[in-house]
Design an enzyme around this catalytic site. Structure first.
Site, PDB file in Angstrom:
ATOM      1  N   MET A  77       0.850  -1.195   0.000  1.00 44.84           N
ATOM      2  CA  MET A  77       0.000   0.000   0.000  1.00 44.84           C
ATOM      3  C   MET A  77       0.887   1.246   0.000  1.00 44.84           C
ATOM      4  SD  MET A  77      -3.425  -0.932   2.055  1.00 44.84           S
ATOM      5  CE  MET A  77      -2.872  -0.554   3.695  1.00 44.84           C
TER       6      MET A  77
ATOM      7  N   LEU B 228       6.715   3.067   1.414  1.00 42.46           N
ATOM      8  CA  LEU B 228       7.648   1.948   1.527  1.00 42.46           C
ATOM      9  C   LEU B 228       8.745   2.233   2.555  1.00 42.46           C
ATOM     10  CD1 LEU B 228       8.070   1.068  -2.266  1.00 42.46           C
ATOM     11  CD2 LEU B 228       6.387   0.193  -0.637  1.00 42.46           C
ATOM     12  N   HIS B 229       8.985   1.246   3.416  1.00 47.65           N
ATOM     13  CA  HIS B 229      10.061   1.354   4.407  1.00 47.65           C
ATOM     14  C   HIS B 229      10.961   0.137   4.252  1.00 47.65           C
ATOM     15  CE1 HIS B 229       7.743  -1.629   6.573  1.00 47.65           C
ATOM     16  NE2 HIS B 229       6.702  -0.813   6.590  1.00 47.65           N
TER      17      HIS B 229
ATOM     18  N   GLY C  18      11.139  -2.597   5.672  1.00 48.74           N
ATOM     19  CA  GLY C  18      10.450  -3.892   5.636  1.00 48.74           C
ATOM     20  C   GLY C  18      10.039  -4.245   4.210  1.00 48.74           C
ATOM     21  N   HIS C  19       9.502  -3.256   3.489  1.00 51.11           N
ATOM     22  CA  HIS C  19       9.104  -3.511   2.092  1.00 51.11           C
ATOM     23  C   HIS C  19      10.337  -3.807   1.235  1.00 51.11           C
ATOM     24  CE1 HIS C  19       5.659  -0.794   3.362  1.00 51.11           C
ATOM     25  NE2 HIS C  19       5.016  -1.844   2.887  1.00 51.11           N
TER      26      HIS C  19
ATOM     27  N   GLY D 147       4.897 -10.012   4.045  1.00 48.10           N
ATOM     28  CA  GLY D 147       5.691  -9.882   5.261  1.00 48.10           C
ATOM     29  C   GLY D 147       5.090 -10.641   6.427  1.00 48.10           C
TER      30      GLY D 147
ATOM     31  N   GLN E  48      -2.728 -12.370   7.622  1.00 38.88           N
ATOM     32  CA  GLN E  48      -2.958 -12.085   6.195  1.00 38.88           C
ATOM     33  C   GLN E  48      -2.296 -13.164   5.332  1.00 38.88           C
ATOM     34  OE1 GLN E  48      -2.704  -8.081   4.204  1.00 38.88           O
ATOM     35  NE2 GLN E  48      -0.589  -8.683   3.887  1.00 38.88           N
TER      36      GLN E  48
ATOM     37  N   LEU F 209       8.889  -2.628  11.939  1.00 40.27           N
ATOM     38  CA  LEU F 209       8.683  -1.505  11.022  1.00 40.27           C
ATOM     39  C   LEU F 209       7.287  -1.585  10.412  1.00 40.27           C
ATOM     40  CD1 LEU F 209      12.111  -1.080   9.182  1.00 40.27           C
ATOM     41  CD2 LEU F 209      11.351  -0.177  11.381  1.00 40.27           C
TER      42      LEU F 209
HETATM   43  O1  PAF Z   1      -0.066  -5.916   3.503  1.00 34.84           O
HETATM   44  C1  PAF Z   1      -0.502  -4.950   2.843  1.00 34.84           C
HETATM   45  O2  PAF Z   1       0.159  -3.925   2.694  1.00 34.84           O
HETATM   46  C2  PAF Z   1      -1.894  -5.035   2.215  1.00 34.84           C
HETATM   47  O3  PAF Z   1      -2.783  -5.688   3.042  1.00 34.84           O
HETATM   48  C3  PAF Z   1      -1.877  -5.681   0.808  1.00 34.84           C
HETATM   49  C4  PAF Z   1      -1.431  -7.128   0.852  1.00 34.84           C
HETATM   50  C5  PAF Z   1      -0.966  -4.880  -0.103  1.00 34.84           C
HETATM   51  C6  PAF Z   1      -3.288  -5.660   0.206  1.00 34.84           C
HETATM   52  O4  PAF Z   1      -3.774  -4.359   0.090  1.00 34.84           O
END
Ligand code: PAF
Length: 282
Positions: free
Chosen positions: A30, A33-34, A36-37, A147, A153, A184
């Protein structure tokens, strides 16, 4: 790096990237970005020829009282970070590009949704599955990286992949932490300076529970109550703090050998909700 906004353009770019049998990894995000991403992108890169990052603040996974409008949006910075990591394609659609005004179908999550974040954020995982299912169909990646911080999730997306027969390998990337242990998260930006100081207390509570379990305490109720009181005394409001079965995502009262568990917590500091977890294999 290509940047697409529509489904048609994205499909076209994916066809180009895939030519010659190239392998494609998707990192759904979403934005904001940090580090972790970045770990997710780097893991994706190790296992594929091309990394595709999606950046989309998904309205379907926010309840009306949640932070959809204020969620950090930093597209230019995010694109620069993706460029630096050698990402091949960023799919950053507007809401209208992925959602029609009228919807006739939805995805329902069963028992995996009853506890942890699903328990306190009704509709959240339905919204996540809706967008992830769309992204999987639009991009058709060979693998997708998520992550560990959002472990529920991951488990629910894994169930979707199995039950809906998506031919996509899923990878789980470890949690990136600040030096003081705080996991993070894009939402850490909301923390006031005094809240930021106490925020690592959640991770400390989880590591305490982990140590006790590893030392042989297999009935976690008392130590969980104790940790909750300690956190409350420090100023946290507890959403949940518990040990869950990794398979069923149900809370457990007695831990058994040869089983995988998640020690997980969600807490509020002021208006900020923090989540964290530790995976444990007995
Ligand atoms: O983990 C996230 O950032 C969100 O839930 C995702 C998987 C991008 C779906 O919008």
């Amino acid at each position: 790096m290509e940047i697409t906004k529509t489904i048609d353009d994205t499909r076209q770019q994916i066809t180009n990237l895939r030519s010659g049998g190239k392998k494609i990894a998707l990192v759904p995000t979403m934005g904001a970005l940090h580090k972790g991403h970045i770990t997710l992108i780097q893991l994706a890169k190790q296992h594929a020829d091309h990394v595709v990052v999606s950046i989309f603040v998904n309205p379907e996974q926010f309840a009306p009282n949640e932070d959809y409008n204020t969620y950090p949006r930093e597209l230019e910075e995010d694109l620069e970070k993706c460029r630096r990591e050698g990402v091949s394609l960023v799919f950053a659609p507007a809401r209208e590009a992925v959602y029609d005004d009228e919807k006739f179908l939805s995805i329902k999550v069963s028992s995996l949704n009853g506890h942890m974040c699903g328990g306190s954020r009704p509709g959240f995982f339905e919204g996540v599955l809706l967008i992830v299912n769309k992204l999987f169909n639009i991009i058709q990646p060979d693998l997708a990286v998520f992550g560990q911080k959002d472990i529920q999730q991951f488990q629910i997306i894994r169930a979707m992949v199995q039950e809906f027969n998506h031919s996509i390998e899923l990878m789980l990337a470890p949690i990136e932490r600040a030096n003081d242990g705080l996991a993070l998260s894009s939402r850490n930006a909301y923390l006031k300076s005094d809240e930021r100081v106490i925020a690592p207390g959640l991770y400390r509570a989880l590591t305490y529970v982990e140590k006790q379990i590893n030392d042989g305490v297999h009935t976690p109720k008392l130590m969980l109550e104790h940790q909750k009181s300690e956190l409350e005394a420090k100023g946290f409001r507890i959403d949940y703090l518990n040990v869950f079965s990794r398979k069923t995502l149900q809370p457990v009262t007695v831990l058994k050998e040869n089983t995988q568990y998640i020690i997980a917590g969600a807490v509020w500091l002021g208006n900020t909700r923090l989540i964290d977890n530790i995976l444990i294999d007995l």
